[in-house]
Design a protein around this motif. Structure first.
Motif, PDB file in Angstrom:
ATOM      1  N   ILE A 157      19.420 -12.187  32.511  1.00 47.95           N
ATOM      2  CA  ILE A 157      18.206 -11.327  32.375  1.00 47.95           C
ATOM      3  C   ILE A 157      18.612 -10.203  31.677  1.00 47.95           C
ATOM      4  N   LEU A 158      17.413  -9.932  30.776  1.00 44.99           N
ATOM      5  CA  LEU A 158      17.626  -8.657  30.050  1.00 44.99           C
ATOM      6  C   LEU A 158      16.942  -7.703  30.734  1.00 44.99           C
ATOM      7  N   ALA A 159      17.696  -6.439  31.450  1.00 48.20           N
ATOM      8  CA  ALA A 159      17.292  -5.358  32.041  1.00 48.20           C
ATOM      9  C   ALA A 159      17.669  -3.977  31.908  1.00 48.20           C
ATOM     10  N   ALA A 160      18.074  -3.623  30.374  1.00 43.06           N
ATOM     11  CA  ALA A 160      18.663  -2.606  30.086  1.00 43.06           C
ATOM     12  C   ALA A 160      17.653  -1.502  29.473  1.00 43.06           C
ATOM     13  N   GLY A 161      16.489  -1.898  29.582  1.00 43.92           N
ATOM     14  CA  GLY A 161      15.325  -0.874  28.862  1.00 43.92           C
ATOM     15  C   GLY A 161      15.207   0.269  29.884  1.00 43.92           C
ATOM     16  N   LEU A 162      15.067   1.290  29.296  1.00 45.24           N
ATOM     17  CA  LEU A 162      14.748   2.698  30.203  1.00 45.24           C
ATOM     18  C   LEU A 162      13.243   2.573  30.491  1.00 45.24           C
ATOM     19  N   GLY A 163      12.455   2.115  30.024  1.00 44.35           N
ATOM     20  CA  GLY A 163      11.136   2.060  30.423  1.00 44.35           C
ATOM     21  C   GLY A 163      10.517   3.500  30.419  1.00 44.35           C
ATOM     22  N   THR A 164      10.455   3.910  29.211  1.00 46.83           N
ATOM     23  CA  THR A 164       9.940   5.441  28.983  1.00 46.83           C
ATOM     24  C   THR A 164       8.558   5.531  29.472  1.00 46.83           C
ATOM     25  N   ARG A 165       7.738   4.599  29.198  1.00 46.20           N
ATOM     26  CA  ARG A 165       6.167   4.681  29.696  1.00 46.20           C
ATOM     27  C   ARG A 165       6.041   4.734  31.122  1.00 46.20           C
ATOM     28  N   MET A 166       7.056   4.553  31.982  1.00 46.61           N
ATOM     29  CA  MET A 166       7.133   4.794  33.282  1.00 46.61           C
ATOM     30  C   MET A 166       6.975   6.235  33.809  1.00 46.61           C
ATOM     31  N   LYS A 167       7.390   6.895  32.896  1.00 50.70           N
ATOM     32  CA  LYS A 167       7.753   8.308  33.046  1.00 50.70           C
ATOM     33  C   LYS A 167       8.570   8.440  34.301  1.00 50.70           C
ATOM     34  N   SER A 168       9.654   7.891  34.451  1.00 48.40           N
ATOM     35  CA  SER A 168      10.665   8.026  35.547  1.00 48.40           C
ATOM     36  C   SER A 168      11.906   7.982  35.433  1.00 48.40           C
ATOM     37  N   SER A 169      12.992   8.704  36.228  1.00 42.52           N
ATOM     38  CA  SER A 169      14.290   8.639  36.493  1.00 42.52           C
ATOM     39  C   SER A 169      14.870   7.343  36.620  1.00 42.52           C
ATOM     40  N   MET A 170      13.910   6.466  37.246  1.00 43.29           N
ATOM     41  CA  MET A 170      14.579   5.277  37.645  1.00 43.29           C
ATOM     42  C   MET A 170      14.439   4.053  36.633  1.00 43.29           C
ATOM     43  N   PRO A 171      15.621   3.323  36.883  1.00 42.59           N
ATOM     44  CA  PRO A 171      15.464   2.048  35.682  1.00 42.59           C
ATOM     45  C   PRO A 171      14.168   1.373  35.928  1.00 42.59           C
ATOM     46  N   LYS A 172      13.460   1.274  34.774  1.00 37.66           N
ATOM     47  CA  LYS A 172      12.001   0.229  34.830  1.00 37.66           C
ATOM     48  C   LYS A 172      12.083  -0.839  35.806  1.00 37.66           C
ATOM     49  N   VAL A 173      13.248  -1.671  35.660  1.00 39.38           N
ATOM     50  CA  VAL A 173      13.148  -2.957  36.531  1.00 39.38           C
ATOM     51  C   VAL A 173      13.315  -2.691  38.052  1.00 39.38           C
ATOM     52  N   MET A 174      13.857  -1.542  38.361  1.00 35.61           N
ATOM     53  CA  MET A 174      13.760  -1.195  39.954  1.00 35.61           C
ATOM     54  C   MET A 174      12.401  -0.575  40.444  1.00 35.61           C
ATOM     55  N   HIS A 175      11.509  -0.470  39.650  1.00 34.31           N
ATOM     56  CA  HIS A 175      10.215   0.098  40.320  1.00 34.31           C
ATOM     57  C   HIS A 175       9.523  -1.301  40.900  1.00 34.31           C
ATOM     58  N   PRO A 176       8.904  -0.891  42.267  1.00 33.95           N
ATOM     59  CA  PRO A 176       8.635  -2.251  43.093  1.00 33.95           C
ATOM     60  C   PRO A 176       7.381  -2.767  42.885  1.00 33.95           C
ATOM     61  N   ILE A 177       7.169  -4.252  43.447  1.00 29.25           N
ATOM     62  CA  ILE A 177       6.199  -4.846  43.543  1.00 29.25           C
ATOM     63  C   ILE A 177       6.227  -5.442  44.954  1.00 29.25           C
ATOM     64  N   ALA A 178       5.393  -5.331  45.795  1.00 25.71           N
ATOM     65  CA  ALA A 178       5.278  -5.746  47.022  1.00 25.71           C
ATOM     66  C   ALA A 178       6.517  -5.194  47.547  1.00 25.71           C
ATOM     67  N   HIS A 179       7.052  -3.965  47.541  1.00 24.25           N
ATOM     68  CA  HIS A 179       8.199  -3.455  48.144  1.00 24.25           C
ATOM     69  C   HIS A 179       9.487  -3.807  47.858  1.00 24.25           C
ATOM     70  N   ARG A 180       9.467  -4.711  46.840  1.00 30.41           N
ATOM     71  CA  ARG A 180      10.695  -5.110  46.256  1.00 30.41           C
ATOM     72  C   ARG A 180      11.097  -4.753  44.916  1.00 30.41           C
ATOM     73  N   PRO A 181      12.284  -4.420  44.517  1.00 33.90           N
ATOM     74  CA  PRO A 181      12.294  -4.088  43.023  1.00 33.90           C
ATOM     75  C   PRO A 181      12.179  -5.322  42.038  1.00 33.90           C
ATOM     76  N   MET A 182      11.522  -4.878  41.109  1.00 35.77           N
ATOM     77  CA  MET A 182      11.075  -6.119  39.960  1.00 35.77           C
ATOM     78  C   MET A 182      12.394  -6.999  39.944  1.00 35.77           C
ATOM     79  N   ILE A 183      13.737  -6.371  39.586  1.00 33.07           N
ATOM     80  CA  ILE A 183      14.686  -7.259  39.347  1.00 33.07           C
ATOM     81  C   ILE A 183      15.042  -8.198  40.446  1.00 33.07           C
ATOM     82  N   ARG A 184      14.784  -7.820  41.703  1.00 32.99           N
ATOM     83  CA  ARG A 184      15.026  -8.578  42.833  1.00 32.99           C
ATOM     84  C   ARG A 184      14.289 -10.004  42.816  1.00 32.99           C
ATOM     85  N   HIS A 185      12.812  -9.728  42.361  1.00 31.11           N
ATOM     86  CA  HIS A 185      11.892 -10.783  42.375  1.00 31.11           C
ATOM     87  C   HIS A 185      12.671 -11.904  41.569  1.00 31.11           C
ATOM     88  N   ILE A 186      13.067 -11.395  40.284  1.00 33.04           N
ATOM     89  CA  ILE A 186      13.687 -12.442  39.253  1.00 33.04           C
ATOM     90  C   ILE A 186      15.060 -13.047  39.906  1.00 33.04           C
TER      91      ILE A 186
END
Length: 452
Positions: free
Chosen positions: A8-37
């Motif tokens: 799983i490729l998850a090293a991106g900073l996600g600069t367009r998210m404008k967040s200090s949180m890793p991009k894939v840690m942002h939630p969908i349905a209260h679960r971090p995206m990476i956890r869905h995968i």
């Protein structure tokens, strides 16, 4: 049993998210995206004969992401030199047998059945490389899959390297690949950063495989499964699709949603059969609802369990640790936190129950509160079975009201009440005949004097 190494490729900073949180840690349905995968891949391993090994490529200084994918392996891509470079970083964690499934961590809508289809297509086609392709509504921002005259896949060109006429190609690269484990290291070794971005493109393995006379195949997959999140706006789009999926699944499994588009689920919400969910109900994480439960409109549940036959709401709030017993009632503007209600217990109006155990069949009157916090520590309130707590009662914890006891309305209970006792804490009634009229007359006189 076949071995699948999922990278799983998850090293991106996600600069367009404008967040200090890793991009894939942002939630969908209260679960971090990476956890869905991660959880989707775990499900594939449970449902098939594939042994799934998961390796996530993360960036430096991402402890929250490393914790989120545990206990699965991680590797760190210290220099972000492209997707090909990221996969190269994972090579030491890859067995030399089986296949390698390469995914991106910001596509949380990817389903287990789609992954299974990719693995099956790779197996049946006996290809060295299988590419997941898709047709987005608008083919902008994606690499295009280039076919030869015979219809076979020849290469993938990233959008920034496309010739003008190639931008009209509708078939795009999903970013998902299945590659024979013994072949992948050789293909990665040929990557060079000779492109517009100066990066090592993973997509170049297709052209190198073709040049080596290896078979490259593709499988077109649903565009919805490929949707990635790179901005807050895209996160909202993916959230909407995920919610639609959860709503459809709830109804398919026997729940009634009176207005589906207004009900919001967490990824782990569990509803029993013949559950009725009213309008504008929100489920936070860790909610389990038994059969034949009714949840009325505008209720919010999080970290709670509701047993069969209970009635919740409208306008009820169940907070973490709430355990509502079979056939119990939680009514309008009632909040329950870290408390249990026994079977058939009722708290129907304007009540706060925090850190409490309410016995079976008890009735909690309107306006009752458990005073559970003394400013330093939390304390517990226990109400026995069949007890009756009158309206506007304050139960000052720690305190116990015994089985069958009755507490009069307006009482403040600071000491234990024995079973079957009646407890009333109320000041004596003082009445002065005619005093109200005299009071009004004096106030009117004072007001008239001020005007003069």
């Amino acid at each position: 049993m076949s071995l699948v190494t999922a990278v799983i490729l998850a090293a991106g900073l996600g600069t367009r998210m404008k967040s200090s949180m890793p991009k894939v840690m942002h939630p969908i349905a209260h679960r971090p995206m990476i956890r869905h995968i991660i959880e989707m891949l775990e499900a594939v391993g449970e449902q098939t004969d594939h042994a799934i090994k998961i390796v996530t490529v993360i960036g430096p200084d991402m402890p929250s992401l490393e914790a989120a994918v545990a206990p699965h392996a991680t590797v760190i891509q210290h220099e972000r030199r492209g997707t090909g470079h990221a996969v190269q970083m994972a090579l030491p964690k890859m067995p030399a047998e089986g296949v390698v499934l390469i995914l991106v961590g910001d596509a949380p809508l990817l389903r287990a059945e789609t992954v299974q289809a990719l693995l099956e297509a790779h197996h049946t086609s006996k290809s060295a490389v299988l590419v997941g392709s898709f047709r987005p509504p608008l083919a902008t921002g994606f690499g295009r899959i280039i076919h030869g005259a015979d219809g076979t896949v020849r290469r993938i060109i990233e959008e920034k390297d496309l010739a003008p006429e190639q931008k009209a190609i509708p078939l795009c690269n999903s970013g998902f690949f299945v590659v024979a484990a013994e072949t992948l290291p050789k293909l990665l070794a040929h990557l060079t950063p000779s492109n517009a971005q100066g990066e090592f493109y993973l997509t170049d393995i297709v052209e190198h495989a073709v040049s080596a006379g290896l078979s490259v195949r593709e499988l077109e997959i649903p565009a919805e499964d490929v949707l990635a999140v790179n901005s807050r706006a895209e996160q909202a789009i993916v959230e909407r699709i995920a919610q639609d999926r959860y709503r459809a699944a709830a109804m398919a499994n026997g729940a009634t949603l009176l207005d589906p588009q207004t009900v919001y689920f967490a990824a782990d919400t569990k509803l029993g059969r013949d559950v009725i969910v009213g309008q504008n109900v929100v489920f936070g994480p860790a909610v389990t609802v038994g059969d034949n439960v009714t949840i009325h409109a505008f209720s919010h549940l999080e970290g709670a369990s509701v047993a069969a036959g209970a009635i919740i709401g409208p306008y009820a709030r169940l907070r973490p640790g709430a355990a509502i017993g079979e056939g119990a009632h939680i009514g309008n503007f009632v909040e329950v936190k870290n408390s249990t209600l026994g079977a058939g217990a009722k708290a129907n109006h304007l009540t706060y129950l925090g850190d409490a155990d309410i016995g079976a069949g008890s009735n909690i009157g309107a306006g009752t509160i458990t005073c559970n916090y003394d400013g330093i520590n939390k304390h517990r309130t226990i109400v026995g079975a069949g007890a009756f707590i009158g309206s506007n009662t304050a139960l000052v914890a720690p305190v116990t009201v015994g089985d069958g006891a009755l507490v009069g309305a307006g009482s403040t209970i600071t000491k234990d009440v024995p079973a079957d006792a009646i407890a009333v804490v109320r000041g004596p009634l003082t009445q002065k005949e005619g005093a109200a009229a005299r009071f009004r007359d004096s106030r009117r006189a004072m007001k008239a004097k001020k005007k003069d």
